[in-house]
Structure formats: C-alpha cells, structure tokens
Scaffold this motif. Structure first.
Motif, PDB file in Angstrom:
ATOM      1  N   VAL A 100     -16.565  -5.360  -5.436  1.00 37.28           N
ATOM      2  CA  VAL A 100     -15.242  -5.640  -4.874  1.00 37.28           C
ATOM      3  C   VAL A 100     -14.315  -4.453  -5.106  1.00 37.28           C
ATOM      4  N   TYR A 101     -14.296  -3.907  -6.327  1.00 39.16           N
ATOM      5  CA  TYR A 101     -13.411  -2.769  -6.618  1.00 39.16           C
ATOM      6  C   TYR A 101     -13.839  -1.535  -5.818  1.00 39.16           C
ATOM      7  N   ALA A 102     -15.136  -1.268  -5.730  1.00 39.02           N
ATOM      8  CA  ALA A 102     -15.601  -0.096  -4.981  1.00 39.02           C
ATOM      9  C   ALA A 102     -15.259  -0.216  -3.498  1.00 39.02           C
ATOM     10  N   SER A 103     -15.409  -1.411  -2.947  1.00 35.67           N
ATOM     11  CA  SER A 103     -15.061  -1.616  -1.539  1.00 35.67           C
ATOM     12  C   SER A 103     -13.566  -1.454  -1.318  1.00 35.67           C
ATOM     13  N   ALA A 104     -12.763  -2.008  -2.234  1.00 33.17           N
ATOM     14  CA  ALA A 104     -11.307  -1.865  -2.114  1.00 33.17           C
ATOM     15  C   ALA A 104     -10.887  -0.410  -2.288  1.00 33.17           C
ATOM     16  N   TYR A 105     -11.554   0.305  -3.182  1.00 31.60           N
ATOM     17  CA  TYR A 105     -11.225   1.715  -3.411  1.00 31.60           C
ATOM     18  C   TYR A 105     -11.546   2.550  -2.165  1.00 31.60           C
ATOM     19  N   LEU A 106     -12.660   2.234  -1.502  1.00 28.60           N
ATOM     20  CA  LEU A 106     -13.007   2.963  -0.285  1.00 28.60           C
ATOM     21  C   LEU A 106     -12.077   2.609   0.876  1.00 28.60           C
ATOM     22  N   ALA A 107     -11.620   1.363   0.923  1.00 31.68           N
ATOM     23  CA  ALA A 107     -10.744   0.927   2.013  1.00 31.68           C
ATOM     24  C   ALA A 107      -9.278   1.227   1.731  1.00 31.68           C
ATOM     25  N   SER A 108      -8.924   1.633   0.507  1.00 32.18           N
ATOM     26  CA  SER A 108      -7.514   1.826   0.136  1.00 32.18           C
ATOM     27  C   SER A 108      -6.792   2.884   0.974  1.00 32.18           C
ATOM     28  N   PRO A 109      -7.390   3.992   1.357  1.00 31.08           N
ATOM     29  CA  PRO A 109      -6.644   4.924   2.208  1.00 31.08           C
ATOM     30  C   PRO A 109      -6.294   4.336   3.572  1.00 31.08           C
ATOM     31  N   LEU A 110      -7.187   3.509   4.121  1.00 25.71           N
ATOM     32  CA  LEU A 110      -6.922   2.890   5.424  1.00 25.71           C
ATOM     33  C   LEU A 110      -5.830   1.819   5.327  1.00 25.71           C
ATOM     34  N   LEU A 111      -5.769   1.130   4.177  1.00 27.93           N
ATOM     35  CA  LEU A 111      -4.805   0.035   4.012  1.00 27.93           C
ATOM     36  C   LEU A 111      -3.510   0.480   3.341  1.00 27.93           C
ATOM     37  N   GLY A 112      -3.473   1.711   2.870  1.00 23.01           N
ATOM     38  CA  GLY A 112      -2.261   2.222   2.233  1.00 23.01           C
ATOM     39  C   GLY A 112      -2.118   1.802   0.781  1.00 23.01           C
ATOM     40  N   TRP A 113      -3.201   1.413   0.142  1.00 22.84           N
ATOM     41  CA  TRP A 113      -3.149   1.027  -1.271  1.00 22.84           C
ATOM     42  C   TRP A 113      -3.373   2.265  -2.128  1.00 22.84           C
ATOM     43  N   ASP A 114      -2.841   2.221  -3.324  1.00 22.86           N
ATOM     44  CA  ASP A 114      -3.098   3.304  -4.275  1.00 22.86           C
ATOM     45  C   ASP A 114      -3.892   2.715  -5.442  1.00 22.86           C
ATOM     46  N   LEU A 115      -5.222   2.899  -5.416  1.00 21.52           N
ATOM     47  CA  LEU A 115      -6.082   2.357  -6.456  1.00 21.52           C
ATOM     48  C   LEU A 115      -6.663   3.457  -7.348  1.00 21.52           C
ATOM     49  N   GLY A 116      -5.998   4.569  -7.402  1.00 19.17           N
ATOM     50  CA  GLY A 116      -6.466   5.662  -8.237  1.00 19.17           C
ATOM     51  C   GLY A 116      -6.275   5.344  -9.709  1.00 19.17           C
ATOM     52  N   SER A 117      -6.785   6.228 -10.585  1.00 20.76           N
ATOM     53  CA  SER A 117      -6.682   5.973 -12.017  1.00 20.76           C
ATOM     54  C   SER A 117      -5.248   6.026 -12.515  1.00 20.76           C
ATOM     55  N   ALA A 118      -4.443   6.896 -11.956  1.00 21.62           N
ATOM     56  CA  ALA A 118      -3.058   7.010 -12.431  1.00 21.62           C
ATOM     57  C   ALA A 118      -2.291   5.719 -12.166  1.00 21.62           C
ATOM     58  N   SER A 119      -2.482   5.124 -11.004  1.00 20.37           N
ATOM     59  CA  SER A 119      -1.764   3.878 -10.698  1.00 20.37           C
ATOM     60  C   SER A 119      -2.314   2.718 -11.521  1.00 20.37           C
ATOM     61  N   ALA A 120      -3.640   2.690 -11.807  1.00 24.78           N
ATOM     62  CA  ALA A 120      -4.223   1.632 -12.633  1.00 24.78           C
ATOM     63  C   ALA A 120      -3.696   1.726 -14.060  1.00 24.78           C
ATOM     64  N   VAL A 121      -3.589   2.958 -14.592  1.00 25.80           N
ATOM     65  CA  VAL A 121      -3.065   3.149 -15.945  1.00 25.80           C
ATOM     66  C   VAL A 121      -1.606   2.732 -15.995  1.00 25.80           C
ATOM     67  N   ALA A 122      -0.831   3.080 -14.995  1.00 27.35           N
ATOM     68  CA  ALA A 122       0.586   2.718 -14.968  1.00 27.35           C
ATOM     69  C   ALA A 122       0.771   1.205 -14.877  1.00 27.35           C
TER      70      ALA A 122
END
Length: 188
Positions: A100-122
């Motif tokens: 689920v996380y890998a799929s969301a991470y791959l789809a995040s640029p298309l959906l405008g989500w920021d799932l990078g490490s910096a945003s997860a840490v914040a």
C-alpha cells in the motif's frame, strides 16, 4: 479352474455370514458346492416403508435431527496453532502495508501528495509523545514477532526443536522476546 471358483465363492459366502454359520455348516457337513450355490445362507427380510412421501422431505427431516460437529469449540487453544495463525497474519499485515505504501509513493506525484521522508518525519514529529509510542509499538510488534518466529521456523528446518515440549517452549519464548523487543523499539 472351476473348482477354485467354487471354493472362493463358498469362502466368500461363509465370510459374510454370521460367525456361527461356519460352525453350523461344518457340523451339518455342508459341502462347498452347497455353500457356493447358496443353499445354506441365512436371509433376512428387507425393511421397506409403505410411506410414499417425497424422499427429499425425509432427508431434510433427518438433517434437522443430526448432531452438529463441534468444530473448534471443543479444542483448547494451543500456542502452536495460535502462533502459526499470528505468524501468517503478521506476514500479511507487513507485506500488505508495504504494498500500500509503495503504491501510494509511486502514485503521489500524480495525485499531488508528498510522501517523501522529510514530510513523514515532520508529520511524526508533530504527534504527541503517547501517540508516537503507540504508533511505534503498533508497527514494531508485528515486525518483531514475524521476524523471531521466522527464525524459529528456520531452526525447525534444520530438524532441531521439533518435540512437543520444545515447540511449546520456543513458542512462548518467541512471544516473550518479541514483546520485549517491540517495547524497546517503541520507547527508543
């Protein structure tokens, strides 16, 4: 050849009769030919019903009075099958979460989500301390249990620790060690 068939038939017919039939035939000196022809076989009347009701209704009525199998309700839960079930469940949880996380991470640029490490840490840093500990414990417990139980299975693959007492002892050891290690990871 015919004499062998006659002897086999007589022996078969004697075998299906009541135990005293063999003694009766021997006492009255029945010949194998008489036995083979069925002259000394006991018969019984077949039980028939004069009821002309629908057989499917009779079958449905019989099913209503049949005892129900107790299934798992009669068995005491044991560490062996509970541990096996939990191992499978934790494996599904961990791999499912990864997919689920890998799929969301791959789809995040298309959906405008920021799932990078910096945003997860914040996002994690913004949580209260109790929520951080609870979230880490929730993530750590399935991981530590699945890993330690996997090591247990690898040890079993060598042929060691397969007696009932050793399996029960190693099951409780895995539960204890995974709980302690999950708590240690949660409070780090």
């Amino acid at each position: 050849m015919i004499s062998q068939k006659v002897a086999q038939q007589s022996l078969r017919r004697l075998a299906v009769q009541q135990p005293y039939a063999l003694r009766w035939s021997l006492m009255n000196s029945a010949s194998p030919a008489a036995v083979a022809l069925g002259r000394n076989i006991q018969t019984r009347q077949a039980a028939t019903s004069s009821n002309s009701s629908d057989p499917s209704k009779i079958l449905a009525q019989q099913r209503l009075v049949r005892p129900v199998s107790p299934h798992l309700t009669i068995y005491r839960p044991q560490i062996t099958w509970i541990g096996s079930s939990i191992h499978r469940i934790t494996g599904l949880m961990l791999s499912g979460g990864l997919y689920v996380y890998a799929s969301a991470y791959l789809a995040s640029p298309l959906l405008g989500w920021d799932l990078g490490s910096a945003s997860a840490v914040a996002a994690f840093a913004a949580l209260p301390v109790l929520a951080k500990v609870a979230l880490k414990a929730t993530m750590a417990m399935p991981f530590t249990y699945h890993c330690m139980n996997g090591v247990r299975h690898l040890i079993w693959d060598t042929g060691a620790g397969l007696t009932n007492a050793q399996v029960i002892k190693s099951g409780w050891t895995v539960v204890g060690l995974s709980t302690i290690s999950a708590l240690l990871l949660a409070f780090l």
